[in-house]
Design an enzyme around this catalytic site. Structure first.
Site, mmCIF file in Angstrom:
data_model
loop_
_atom_site.group_PDB
_atom_site.id
_atom_site.type_symbol
_atom_site.label_atom_id
_atom_site.label_comp_id
_atom_site.label_asym_id
_atom_site.label_seq_id
_atom_site.Cartn_x
_atom_site.Cartn_y
_atom_site.Cartn_z
ATOM 1 C CE1 TYR A 131 53.329 11.751 -6.130
ATOM 2 C CE2 TYR A 131 54.193 9.774 -7.151
ATOM 3 C CZ TYR A 131 53.182 10.708 -7.026
ATOM 4 O OH TYR A 131 52.042 10.595 -7.779
ATOM 5 C CB CYS A 138 62.968 22.274 -13.082
ATOM 6 S SG CYS A 138 62.711 24.034 -12.704
ATOM 7 C CG ASN A 173 54.012 -0.471 -12.902
ATOM 8 O OD1 ASN A 173 52.849 -0.112 -12.697
ATOM 9 N ND2 ASN A 173 54.358 -1.733 -13.096
ATOM 10 C CB SER A 231 42.541 -1.936 -12.357
ATOM 11 O OG SER A 231 42.850 -0.540 -12.462
ATOM 12 N N GLY A 256 48.742 -6.948 -15.244
ATOM 13 C CA GLY A 256 48.703 -6.317 -13.922
ATOM 14 C C GLY A 256 48.148 -4.914 -13.911
ATOM 15 N NE ARG A 298 53.942 5.082 -5.251
ATOM 16 C CZ ARG A 298 53.357 5.569 -6.345
ATOM 17 N NH1 ARG A 298 52.762 6.755 -6.305
ATOM 18 N NH2 ARG A 298 53.377 4.894 -7.470
ATOM 19 C CG HIS A 315 51.271 6.901 -15.920
ATOM 20 N ND1 HIS A 315 50.401 5.972 -15.396
ATOM 21 C CD2 HIS A 315 50.661 7.415 -17.010
ATOM 22 C CE1 HIS A 315 49.301 5.935 -16.145
ATOM 23 N NE2 HIS A 315 49.429 6.793 -17.123
ATOM 24 C CG ASN A 344 44.824 -7.896 -14.119
ATOM 25 O OD1 ASN A 344 45.903 -7.331 -14.005
ATOM 26 N ND2 ASN A 344 43.722 -7.474 -13.512
ATOM 27 C CG LEU A 345 45.060 -11.567 -8.444
ATOM 28 C CD1 LEU A 345 45.926 -12.807 -8.572
ATOM 29 C CD2 LEU A 345 45.500 -10.748 -7.232
HETATM 30 C C1 BV8 Z 1 45.303 12.500 -19.597
HETATM 31 C C2 BV8 Z 1 50.969 8.934 -11.209
HETATM 32 C C3 BV8 Z 1 44.981 14.025 -21.406
HETATM 33 C C4 BV8 Z 1 52.247 8.257 -10.947
HETATM 34 C C5 BV8 Z 1 48.986 8.096 -12.272
HETATM 35 C C6 BV8 Z 1 38.917 14.508 -15.933
HETATM 36 C C7 BV8 Z 1 39.954 15.444 -15.968
HETATM 37 C C8 BV8 Z 1 41.231 15.146 -16.463
HETATM 38 C C9 BV8 Z 1 41.475 13.868 -16.924
HETATM 39 C C10 BV8 Z 1 40.463 12.940 -16.870
HETATM 40 C C11 BV8 Z 1 39.189 13.234 -16.399
HETATM 41 N N1 BV8 Z 1 38.419 12.104 -16.473
HETATM 42 C C12 BV8 Z 1 39.164 11.102 -16.989
HETATM 43 C C13 BV8 Z 1 40.389 11.598 -17.228
HETATM 44 C C14 BV8 Z 1 41.515 10.897 -17.749
HETATM 45 C C15 BV8 Z 1 42.365 10.463 -16.559
HETATM 46 C C16 BV8 Z 1 41.786 9.162 -16.051
HETATM 47 O O1 BV8 Z 1 41.956 8.156 -16.675
HETATM 48 N N2 BV8 Z 1 41.082 9.204 -14.893
HETATM 49 C C17 BV8 Z 1 40.501 7.963 -14.389
HETATM 50 C C18 BV8 Z 1 40.605 7.930 -12.887
HETATM 51 C C19 BV8 Z 1 39.070 7.891 -14.902
HETATM 52 N N3 BV8 Z 1 43.689 10.275 -17.088
HETATM 53 C C20 BV8 Z 1 44.586 11.267 -17.021
HETATM 54 O O2 BV8 Z 1 44.407 12.318 -16.439
HETATM 55 C C21 BV8 Z 1 45.865 11.014 -17.768
HETATM 56 N N4 BV8 Z 1 46.152 12.137 -18.618
HETATM 57 O O3 BV8 Z 1 44.252 11.947 -19.804
HETATM 58 O O4 BV8 Z 1 45.796 13.582 -20.344
HETATM 59 C C22 BV8 Z 1 45.159 13.125 -22.573
HETATM 60 C C23 BV8 Z 1 44.039 12.807 -23.322
HETATM 61 C C24 BV8 Z 1 44.177 11.973 -24.408
HETATM 62 C C25 BV8 Z 1 45.426 11.449 -24.752
HETATM 63 C C26 BV8 Z 1 46.521 11.754 -23.988
HETATM 64 C C27 BV8 Z 1 46.394 12.591 -22.887
HETATM 65 C C28 BV8 Z 1 47.032 10.838 -16.808
HETATM 66 C C29 BV8 Z 1 46.891 9.504 -16.111
HETATM 67 C C30 BV8 Z 1 48.132 9.265 -15.244
HETATM 68 C C31 BV8 Z 1 47.785 9.526 -13.820
HETATM 69 N N5 BV8 Z 1 48.923 9.158 -12.965
HETATM 70 N N6 BV8 Z 1 49.944 7.905 -11.392
HETATM 71 C C32 BV8 Z 1 52.098 7.420 -9.712
HETATM 72 O O5 BV8 Z 1 51.769 7.998 -8.653
HETATM 73 O O6 BV8 Z 1 52.309 6.200 -9.828
HETATM 74 S S1 BV8 Z 1 47.785 6.900 -12.474
HETATM 75 C C33 BV8 Z 1 48.041 5.533 -11.517
HETATM 76 O O7 BV8 Z 1 47.080 4.563 -11.972
HETATM 77 C C34 BV8 Z 1 49.384 4.880 -11.718
HETATM 78 O O8 BV8 Z 1 50.178 5.453 -12.737
HETATM 79 C C35 BV8 Z 1 48.995 3.471 -12.141
HETATM 80 O O9 BV8 Z 1 49.959 2.902 -12.907
HETATM 81 C C36 BV8 Z 1 47.752 3.756 -12.884
HETATM 82 C C37 BV8 Z 1 46.894 2.600 -13.284
HETATM 83 O O10 BV8 Z 1 46.726 1.775 -12.153
HETATM 84 P P1 BV8 Z 1 47.147 0.234 -12.324
HETATM 85 O O11 BV8 Z 1 48.574 0.180 -12.692
HETATM 86 O O12 BV8 Z 1 46.174 -0.440 -13.231
HETATM 87 O O13 BV8 Z 1 47.022 -0.290 -10.845
HETATM 88 P P2 BV8 Z 1 45.679 -0.723 -10.073
HETATM 89 O O14 BV8 Z 1 46.009 -0.793 -8.617
HETATM 90 O O15 BV8 Z 1 44.534 0.126 -10.535
HETATM 91 O O16 BV8 Z 1 45.399 -2.213 -10.607
HETATM 92 C C38 BV8 Z 1 46.312 -3.240 -10.294
HETATM 93 C C39 BV8 Z 1 45.831 -4.460 -11.057
HETATM 94 O O17 BV8 Z 1 46.788 -5.502 -10.857
HETATM 95 C C40 BV8 Z 1 44.500 -4.986 -10.564
HETATM 96 O O18 BV8 Z 1 43.662 -5.239 -11.689
HETATM 97 C C41 BV8 Z 1 44.839 -6.295 -9.858
HETATM 98 O O19 BV8 Z 1 43.850 -7.292 -10.069
HETATM 99 C C42 BV8 Z 1 46.111 -6.700 -10.534
HETATM 100 N N7 BV8 Z 1 47.033 -7.463 -9.685
HETATM 101 C C43 BV8 Z 1 47.276 -7.294 -8.356
HETATM 102 N N8 BV8 Z 1 48.205 -8.203 -7.957
HETATM 103 C C44 BV8 Z 1 48.545 -8.926 -9.054
HETATM 104 C C45 BV8 Z 1 47.799 -8.466 -10.153
HETATM 105 N N9 BV8 Z 1 47.901 -8.994 -11.385
HETATM 106 C C46 BV8 Z 1 48.772 -10.012 -11.544
HETATM 107 N N10 BV8 Z 1 49.532 -10.517 -10.533
HETATM 108 C C47 BV8 Z 1 49.437 -10.002 -9.290
HETATM 109 N N11 BV8 Z 1 50.187 -10.521 -8.295
#
Ligand code: BV8
Length: 230
Positions: free
Chosen positions: A53, A114, A89, A174, A172, A56, A106, A198-199
């Site tokens: 972090y 803390c 973000n 996925s 932006g 970043r 997020h 989205n891309l």
């Molecule tokens: C939750 C931290 C309960 C900060 C992040 C088992 C156990 C526990 C939980 C789970 C489980 N199974 C599933 C879950 C839920 C889990 C989850 O979703 N897991 C996934 C992997 C399956 N979620 C959680 O745990 C969440 N909490 O569920 O709590 C709850 C239940 C119900 C209701 C409320 C709460 C917590 C999720 C948060 C995790 N923290 N990050 C940090 O480090 O940044 S997640 C991380 O992924 C970032 O926050 C990021 O923002 C997020 C999503 O990623 P994207 O932003 O979409 O980025 P990515 O690279 O994936 O995609 C980029 C896109 O941009 C692409 O599509 C690309 O084509 C496009 N692109 C690229 N360039 C361009 C473009 N588009 C346009 N122009 C361009 N130039």
């Protein structure tokens, strides 16, 4: 134009030089999610998580908003009170572009939390394990970001906004992280017109009534111009 809710992801900041997570060479190809974006990973190796972090935080503080961020700020300025950005973000580029109604579901790199007394403060550029909390003095400071398995912030307000939205745009992202990836369904149930900009097609592209593929810095200003023309 009505009430607009815009979900943004790492892709909107890609052209500002900030890495995405799942693109080629993205953040998740350099680190395992389990190691740097879960409470268990932080407990296991706080130094690794702080360094992830810290890098970043320093990089995002030096980044500039791009035309997509500026276009969304322009949309809000023309429709005060009707436009809300819900961002996954943790960078501050929407605010740097002038957006005022931004919900960081997020958390933010700029914030420190803390884990003992819930005090929040502005994070220093670099945090280290055992960093003392300025309120309770515990060695319990962490980045104020939401890790996997933790409850995202502002969820009640977000769900209310989605239910009342006339337009929902996802830019932006996925569509692989929940609950954000399901927002399009919540908005659809509320009767909103939904658009994905989205891309590449996201994992939930079929849930949208409209899709536009390309770079955010090109497509978002065009979309905002259309919205402002009404
Ligand atoms: C939750 C931290 C309960 C900060 C992040 C088992 C156990 C526990 C939980 C789970 C489980 N199974 C599933 C879950 C839920 C889990 C989850 O979703 N897991 C996934 C992997 C399956 N979620 C959680 O745990 C969440 N909490 O569920 O709590 C709850 C239940 C119900 C209701 C409320 C709460 C917590 C999720 C948060 C995790 N923290 N990050 C940090 O480090 O940044 S997640 C991380 O992924 C970032 O926050 C990021 O923002 C997020 C999503 O990623 P994207 O932003 O979409 O980025 P990515 O690279 O994936 O995609 C980029 C896109 O941009 C692409 O599509 C690309 O084509 C496009 N692109 C690229 N360039 C361009 C473009 N588009 C346009 N122009 C361009 N130039």
């Amino acid at each position: 134009m009505g009430r607009i809710v815009i979900l943004t992801g790492a892709g909107i900041s890609a052209e500002s030089g900030l890495g995405t997570f799942r693109d080629e060479g993205g953040l998740w190809s350099q680190h395992r999610i389990e190691d740097v974006a879960t409470p268990e990973g932080f407990a296991r190796n706080p130094a690794l998580v702080h360094s992830f972090y810290n890098a970043r935080r320093v990089q995002s503080a030096a980044a500039q908003p791009n035309a997509a961020h500026h276009a969304l700020a322009r949309l809000e300025a023309a429709n005060a009170g009707e436009v809300t950005i819900v961002t996954q973000n943790v960078d501050g580029l929407h605010e740097a572009a002038g957006s005022l109604r931004v919900l960081h579901m997020h958390g933010t790199l700029a914030g420190a939390l803390c884990s003992q007394c819930d005090h929040r403060w502005t994070a220093p550029p670099e945090m280290v394990p055992g960093h003392p909390c300025p309120a309770c003095a515990g060695p319990t400071a962490r980045p104020d970001v939401v890790w996997f398995g933790e409850m995202p912030y502002h969820m009640d307000e977000i769900w209310d906004l989605l239910r009342a939205a006339d337009v929902f745009a996802a830019i932006g992202t996925s569509g692989q992280v929940y609950p954000a990836a399901a927002f399009v369904q919540d908005a659809t149930r509320g009767g909103a017109h939904t658009i994905e900009i989205n891309l590449d097609p996201s994992a939930v592209v079929s849930d949208f009534s409209e899709t536009r593929f390309g770079k955010a810095s090109e497509l978002v200003p065009l979309w905002v111009d259309e919205m402002l023309r009404g």
